[in-house]
Structures are given as C-alpha cells and as structure tokens.
Write a protein that holds these residues in place. Structure first.
Motif, PDB file in Angstrom:
ATOM      1  N   ILE A 145       0.851  -1.183   0.000  1.00  0.00           N
ATOM      2  CA  ILE A 145       0.000   0.000   0.000  1.00  0.00           C
ATOM      3  C   ILE A 145       0.889   1.237   0.000  1.00  0.00           C
ATOM      4  CG2 ILE A 145      -1.832   1.241   1.201  1.00  0.00           C
ATOM      5  CD1 ILE A 145      -2.689  -1.512   0.154  1.00  0.00           C
ATOM      6  N   PHE A 146       0.548   2.207  -0.838  1.00  0.00           N
ATOM      7  CA  PHE A 146       1.368   3.403  -1.014  1.00  0.00           C
ATOM      8  C   PHE A 146       0.494   4.638  -0.784  1.00  0.00           C
ATOM      9  CE2 PHE A 146       2.513  -0.063  -3.864  1.00  0.00           C
ATOM     10  CZ  PHE A 146       3.780  -0.379  -3.367  1.00  0.00           C
ATOM     11  N   MET A 147       0.891   5.474   0.171  1.00  0.00           N
ATOM     12  CA  MET A 147       0.065   6.627   0.539  1.00  0.00           C
ATOM     13  C   MET A 147       0.892   7.902   0.510  1.00  0.00           C
ATOM     14  SD  MET A 147      -1.943   5.202   3.897  1.00  0.00           S
ATOM     15  CE  MET A 147      -1.912   3.447   4.316  1.00  0.00           C
TER      16      MET A 147
ATOM     17  N   ALA B 147      -3.116   7.522   8.603  1.00  0.00           N
ATOM     18  CA  ALA B 147      -2.872   6.655   7.450  1.00  0.00           C
ATOM     19  C   ALA B 147      -3.502   5.283   7.651  1.00  0.00           C
ATOM     20  CB  ALA B 147      -1.374   6.525   7.198  1.00  0.00           C
ATOM     21  N   ILE B 148      -3.332   4.724   8.851  1.00  0.00           N
ATOM     22  CA  ILE B 148      -3.959   3.453   9.216  1.00  0.00           C
ATOM     23  C   ILE B 148      -4.759   3.700  10.480  1.00  0.00           C
ATOM     24  CG2 ILE B 148      -3.583   1.059   9.916  1.00  0.00           C
ATOM     25  CD1 ILE B 148      -0.921   1.147   8.374  1.00  0.00           C
ATOM     26  N   SER B 149      -6.052   3.394  10.456  1.00  0.00           N
ATOM     27  CA  SER B 149      -6.919   3.751  11.576  1.00  0.00           C
ATOM     28  C   SER B 149      -7.853   2.609  11.939  1.00  0.00           C
ATOM     29  CB  SER B 149      -7.744   4.995  11.222  1.00  0.00           C
ATOM     30  OG  SER B 149      -8.640   5.306  12.273  1.00  0.00           O
ATOM     31  N   PHE B 150      -7.844   2.239  13.208  1.00  0.00           N
ATOM     32  CA  PHE B 150      -8.827   1.323  13.783  1.00  0.00           C
ATOM     33  C   PHE B 150      -9.525   2.077  14.908  1.00  0.00           C
ATOM     34  CE2 PHE B 150      -6.104  -1.552  11.612  1.00  0.00           C
ATOM     35  CZ  PHE B 150      -6.771  -2.763  11.438  1.00  0.00           C
ATOM     36  N   ASP B 151     -10.809   2.303  14.773  1.00  0.00           N
ATOM     37  CA  ASP B 151     -11.539   3.087  15.766  1.00  0.00           C
ATOM     38  C   ASP B 151     -12.823   2.357  16.148  1.00  0.00           C
ATOM     39  OD1 ASP B 151     -12.735   4.938  17.389  1.00  0.00           O
ATOM     40  OD2 ASP B 151     -12.947   6.491  15.864  1.00  0.00           O
ATOM     41  N   LEU B 152     -12.885   1.866  17.373  1.00  0.00           N
ATOM     42  CA  LEU B 152     -14.072   1.165  17.858  1.00  0.00           C
ATOM     43  C   LEU B 152     -15.011   2.108  18.618  1.00  0.00           C
ATOM     44  CD1 LEU B 152     -14.647  -1.933  17.407  1.00  0.00           C
ATOM     45  CD2 LEU B 152     -12.319  -1.194  16.947  1.00  0.00           C
ATOM     46  N   TYR B 153     -14.796   3.405  18.448  1.00  0.00           N
ATOM     47  CA  TYR B 153     -15.691   4.416  19.027  1.00  0.00           C
ATOM     48  C   TYR B 153     -16.233   5.321  17.928  1.00  0.00           C
ATOM     49  CZ  TYR B 153     -13.988   3.109  23.676  1.00  0.00           C
ATOM     50  OH  TYR B 153     -13.681   2.423  24.826  1.00  0.00           O
TER      51      TYR B 153
ATOM     52  N   ARG C  51       1.259  -5.327   5.742  1.00  0.00           N
ATOM     53  CA  ARG C  51       2.692  -5.360   5.466  1.00  0.00           C
ATOM     54  C   ARG C  51       3.018  -4.598   4.182  1.00  0.00           C
ATOM     55  NH1 ARG C  51       3.793  -9.451   1.664  1.00  0.00           N
ATOM     56  NH2 ARG C  51       2.000 -10.791   1.226  1.00  0.00           N
ATOM     57  N   ASN C  52       4.260  -4.192   4.093  1.00  0.00           N
ATOM     58  CA  ASN C  52       4.767  -3.479   2.913  1.00  0.00           C
ATOM     59  C   ASN C  52       3.946  -2.220   2.636  1.00  0.00           C
ATOM     60  OD1 ASN C  52       6.415  -5.731   2.720  1.00  0.00           O
ATOM     61  ND2 ASN C  52       5.261  -6.662   1.047  1.00  0.00           N
ATOM     62  N   VAL C  53       4.063  -1.270   3.558  1.00  0.00           N
ATOM     63  CA  VAL C  53       3.298  -0.024   3.467  1.00  0.00           C
ATOM     64  C   VAL C  53       4.256   1.158   3.460  1.00  0.00           C
ATOM     65  CG1 VAL C  53       1.567   1.447   4.580  1.00  0.00           C
ATOM     66  CG2 VAL C  53       1.320  -1.051   4.656  1.00  0.00           C
ATOM     67  N   THR C  54       4.018   2.093   2.539  1.00  0.00           N
ATOM     68  CA  THR C  54       4.785   3.337   2.483  1.00  0.00           C
ATOM     69  C   THR C  54       3.841   4.502   2.719  1.00  0.00           C
ATOM     70  OG1 THR C  54       6.354   2.390   0.902  1.00  0.00           O
ATOM     71  CG2 THR C  54       6.286   4.792   1.082  1.00  0.00           C
ATOM     72  N   ILE C  55       4.185   5.327   3.715  1.00  0.00           N
ATOM     73  CA  ILE C  55       3.373   6.496   4.041  1.00  0.00           C
ATOM     74  C   ILE C  55       4.253   7.731   3.868  1.00  0.00           C
ATOM     75  CG2 ILE C  55       1.996   7.664   5.813  1.00  0.00           C
ATOM     76  CD1 ILE C  55       1.735   4.817   7.148  1.00  0.00           C
TER      77      ILE C  55
ATOM     78  N   THR D 152       7.215   1.943   6.247  1.00  0.00           N
ATOM     79  CA  THR D 152       8.007   3.165   6.270  1.00  0.00           C
ATOM     80  C   THR D 152       7.049   4.343   6.297  1.00  0.00           C
ATOM     81  OG1 THR D 152       9.772   2.121   4.976  1.00  0.00           O
ATOM     82  CG2 THR D 152       9.741   4.527   5.049  1.00  0.00           C
ATOM     83  N   ALA D 153       7.241   5.244   7.268  1.00  0.00           N
ATOM     84  CA  ALA D 153       6.262   6.323   7.408  1.00  0.00           C
ATOM     85  C   ALA D 153       6.928   7.639   7.768  1.00  0.00           C
ATOM     86  CB  ALA D 153       5.236   5.965   8.478  1.00  0.00           C
ATOM     87  N   LYS D 154       6.470   8.696   7.111  1.00  0.00           N
ATOM     88  CA  LYS D 154       6.818  10.062   7.483  1.00  0.00           C
ATOM     89  C   LYS D 154       5.524  10.745   7.890  1.00  0.00           C
ATOM     90  CE  LYS D 154       9.048  14.305   5.921  1.00  0.00           C
ATOM     91  NZ  LYS D 154       9.773  14.988   4.812  1.00  0.00           N
ATOM     92  N   ALA D 155       5.458  11.188   9.153  1.00  0.00           N
ATOM     93  CA  ALA D 155       4.209  11.743   9.665  1.00  0.00           C
ATOM     94  C   ALA D 155       4.499  12.662  10.847  1.00  0.00           C
ATOM     95  CB  ALA D 155       3.265  10.622  10.096  1.00  0.00           C
TER      96      ALA D 155
END
Length: 561
Positions: free
Chosen positions: A389-391, A398-404, A441-445, A471-474
């Motif tokens: 995944i390329f963002m 970029a990646i979000s899990f929200d149970l609220y 796996r294999n994600v570029t942010i 790999t992430a720049k944030a």
C-alpha cells in the motif's frame, strides 16, 4: 444375496471414492485461480449474457438531455429480455431518463461518448422498502435498481450521472464563497445557523431527528412519504443477485452512495471510474455489503466519503440478516479524495472475513486504511490481509482502527479533540464488535498527520494485528489503545513529534526492528493498569529502555526490553 451385497459394497466404495476425488478436485480448484491468496476462494464468475442486442434509439430514445427517455430504456430492456437476454446499447449522446429497472441476463453497454443523465424530478423516484446504511427502511428507488437477478453487466466507457446536486445537503464550510453563493441563489433553504444548504424545505424537515440519514422514529410508508425529498437513494442498487459485473464506465454525482451491491454472489468491479464532488454528503464510492466472492480491481475513486467500503448491515438489522461479507479481493486501485481509501465498517454487524487488499495507492485521501465500528454493532471482522500500500499526503490517520466511531470523518473528530480514551468496561454480548487476525505489510506512508491509530474496546480488545515492513513520514507516530497480540516489526519512522509510540492498556505486544530518530525520554510512552507482556527489542543504535516512559499504574514487569 451375498453376491448382491458384495456388488452393492463395491458400488458404494466406488461412489465414495468418486465423491472424495471430486471434493479434493474442488478444493484444488478453489485455490488454483488465485494462487497467492491467503485464503481459499474459487474464481469469481462473470455474468453470461446472450448474444442478442438492441439500441435504445430503436425504441424512440431522443438525444440532447431534454426529452425523458425512461420508456425507451424500459422498452429496450423488455425487448431483449423477451429473447432471453442480451446487450442494450446506449450510443453517444446525452440521454435523460428516470429510474432504470434491471432484469436478468441484461448488459447495459454505454458506448464512448454516451452520457446517461438521471432526471432531477424526485416524483419519478417512488419510495420502496429497502436497506440503507445497513438498516431496513424506506427510501426513494435508486436511479438504477434491480433485485433477485442473475447475470447483470455494465460495460463500455460511457458516463452514468446521478444528478446528485438536486438531492444532497451541502455544508458551507466545504465550499468556496462563490460556490456557496451559487447554491443559495439556486433555491432551496438554509438551516437556522445559515451554514448548511438543503434542496428543499421537505429535506430539511426530514433531516431533523435523523440518525445518520435514517429516520428510526418513522414506521409507516405514509410517514416516510412526508419527507420524500430527504430519502435520497444510492445511484446503483442491485440486491440479492448473482453474477454482477461493472467493467469500464464512469459512475458519478450520486444522490448518496454511488455503487451499492447488496447480497451479491460473484461480483466484479474493474476498470471503472467512480467520482463525486469532494463536498458531497455520504458520497461513498463503492459499498460492498453482505456479498460473497468479490473482485475489485484496476479502478479509480475520487469521492466525498469512503471510497471502497466493505459492510454487512448495521446493529440488530445486520445481525438478523446474518450474512457476512466474505471472500473479497481488492487490488490495483487508486483513491484520490475520500474519507477512507479502503474501509471496513462501520456497518459490519453481519461480519467481514477473508479480505485481501494489495497494490493500492491513496493520494490525499483523508485516511488510507480505515476500520471502524462501535458498541451496539456486534459482528466479527477477521482474516484481513493487506499488502503493498502506497500513501501520500494523508490529512489524518494513514492506518486507523476506531471502535468508538460516532458517524463523523476522522478529520472532523480530530478537529473536536480526537477520539477519547475510555476505560469503562462494558459487558460482552452480541452487540460487541470484534476485530481480529489482521496482517498489514509493505506499506509506504509519505506524509500523514498520524501513521497508525489502533483503538479497541476495554472489554473487546483489537486482537492479533501484525504490522510489518512499514516506512512512514508523519507528524505523529503510533497510538495503541486496548489492544492484545500486536506485533510490530521492521518499521522505519520519520516522526515530527518527540513521542513516537503511545501505548495504553496493551497486552502481549512485541516491537522488533523498529527505527526512529527521537531521543526523547518519552519517545515511547506506556500507561494503563492492565498492561502486560509488552516487549521491545532494542537495536544496536538505539536502547529503547532509555527512551521509554512507564506510567505509575503500569504493573511491575509488564514491560520488557
């Protein structure tokens, strides 16, 4: 008698052997079509359309966008259906029409240069009993509608336009001054705060008391008729059908959701362009709900809400339906604007399982990978495999899990202070959502407000989530809250804030081959009284023990280096 018994035994043995061979062959066949898939899935079947064909012009269709061609479309579909099915050709031109009702064994082929424009006359769209946002309700019939069908296809490179501007509410904050002035001058009404435009007084009336666009308080058809304008439909609604194909066209400007396949077995969406204005309320791109055997590939999305959405009904209605969304491949797609690139939920009460997402690019999408639910939904999301995944330029997470999840975009939630950390534990029952067994796996942010946000429930943690080769720049790094069995490995982070990892009530977590530049003593912050078995493996260049702040309420020995 003995001979007959022996013959019978031989026959039964041969029959069982044949049956066993067939079962093995079917299992082998189930894995041979998608050899790199992480789960067994048979080939998604394409619709079989007879060779017959008709042209809508032969049934009186008039080009130009000023003559209503509803009858011409219906007559063309009926004519080819009487022959057992076939292709309905829509030639170059502008073709104004009311709702198109689909039949089995029909291919709607919009040739290059064809623009099918749906009428803005809402009286042409009667209300029907249907499902919207995962709930059983009444809604205006969709511009393209079909139910209980087999073999349906949309092909060609033409454009299907839902005239959504006549249906949707618009928020002033999402428009330029000139755009806002044009909406106000076009008619319609404003709310009391003068910050939201509605197409009609009836729409404004209907919106009051609505729960995310559905009026739960109304019960009869007559009551819903009083707010007809508010009941904006999905542009394409195909329900309880088999072998449905979208291949080639542009679908745009929908009243609410754009494409909504519901309870479809064997669904293919490929080579399509799906777009809505970025300000379009609930302008989802593709909502795949309670479908089985799905292929979504080589398509682009630029929409006003979530782009590629996986759903299975909402709350009790979804649990009563009890049909999971399963066996889904999403690959080689591009998402531009949208609240989420690939989204699971929040309507996931029937469950989601066996989802493969790979080789997708998200550019300027509010969120890249978005998982959402809340108490009351129930349902299990499991066996999710995401890779390559390329963002770029992600405004929020970029990646979000929200149970609220509370019905707002993440950008809106962040503007209001973010999702709160709540540690009140509730009883687990059939209304408790569960997310587990997920590999990313294999994600570029390349640019985001936050790289990863994982938040489960105290009573039902996110479980068994692996994130590797990222790999992430944030601006912000990882937030992990109420999660169990999280494995983070081979991560390279360029994070602006000094605190890179915030962990609250984490259990059975491991961090290996993690690199970041922060030298802060609070680069890793761990809190929560139920934290346990959190392991960090330091690198030759970084001693994580010197960069970790452990709260007083964390049990002794819960964190290991």
């Amino acid at each position: 008698m003995k001979i007959k018994s022996t013959n019978l035994l031989i026959a039964l043995t041969l029959l069982l052997s044949f049956w066993s061979f067939n079962v093995k062959a079917q299992k082998a066949k189930a894995t041979s079509f998608y050899p790199n898939l992480e789960f067994k899935m048979s080939k998604v079947q394409e619709p079989v359309i007879p060779k017959n064909s008709v042209n809508i012009k032969d049934f009186g269709a008039v080009n130009g966008g000023y003559v209503l061609n509803t009858k011409a479309f219906a007559d063309a579909i009926d004519a080819v259906a009487k022959k057992g099915g076939g292709k309905v050709i829509i030639p170059p031109g502008i073709w104004l029409t009311g709702p198109i009702i689909l039949k089995s064994n029909i291919e709607l082929h919009a040739e290059t240069g064809a623009l099918i424009k749906f009428s803005t006359d809402k009286s042409l769209y009667p209300i029907i009993e249907t499902s919207f946002e995962g709930l059983n309700t009444w809604r205006c019939i969709s511009p393209i509608y079909g139910k209980n069908l087999e073999n349906v296809a949309f092909t060609g490179n033409g454009v299907w336009d839902g005239s959504g501007e006549a249906w949707r509410q618009v928020k002033k904050s999402k428009l330029t001054d000139d755009q806002w002035k044009k909406f106000v001058a076009s008619g319609g009404v404003l709310n009391d705060k003068k910050d939201s435009w509605y197409p009609s007084e009836q729409y404004l009336k209907g919106s009051k008391g609505a729960d995310q666009n559905v009026r739960l308080d109304l019960k009869t058809k007559e009551q819903f008729e009083e707010i007809h304008d508010f009941l904006r439909p999905a542009m394409v609604s195909i329900q309880n059908s088999k072998r449905v194909l979208f291949d080639g066209p542009v679908f745009q400007n929908s009243p609410s959701w754009n494409l909504h396949p519901l309870m479809i077995e064997d669904l293919i969406v490929r080579n399509v362009t799906v777009r809505n204005p970025w300000y379009s309320q609930n302008g989802d791109g593709l909502d795949v709900e309670s479908c089985k055997n799905v292929l979504i590939e080589n398509s682009s999305f630029d929409v006003g809400d979530d782009a590629i959405c996986i759903k299975s009904g909402k709350d009790k209605d979804g649990r009563d339906r009890g049909i999971a969304c399963e066996n889904i491949i999403v690959r080689n797609n591009i998402v531009y604007h949208g609240h989420g690139g690939v989204t699971v939920g929040s309507e996931m009460s029937g469950g989601v399982k066996n989802l493969h997402v790979s080789n997708c690019t998200f550019m300027g999408t509010d969120v890249g990978l978005r998982f959402k639910s809340t108490r009351g939904r129930g349902g299990i999301v499991e066996n999710i495999f995401i890779s390559d995944i390329f963002m770029t330029d992600i405004p929020s997470q970029a990646i979000s899990f929200d149970l609220y999840y509370g019905g707002k975009s993440i950008a809106e939630t962040l503007a209001e202070g973010g999702t709160p950390v709540k540690n009140k534990m509730m009883a687990v029952n059939d209304e408790t959502p569960q997310f587990k067994n997920i590999s990313i796996r294999n994600v570029t942010i390349a640019g985001a407000y936050q790289a990863v946000f994982l938040q489960g429930l105290p009573e039902m943690n996110l479980e068994n989530i692996e994130i590797s080769n990222l790999t992430a720049k944030a601006e912000n790094g990882f937030s992990i809250i109420d999660a169990n069995g999280i494995k983070i490995s081979n991560i390279k982070l360029d994070i602006k804030k000094p605190t890179v990892f915030e962990i609250y009530n984490g259990k059975n977590m491991s961090f290996k081959d993690v690199e970041f530049e922060s030298t802060s003593e609070k680069a890793i912050s761990i809190n929560g009284e139920v934290s346990q078995n959190i392991q960090f493996v330091s690198t030759p260049t970084s001693d994580f023990a010197k960069k970790t702040s452990i709260g007083e309420n964390v049990p002794k020995g819960a964190v290991k280096f």
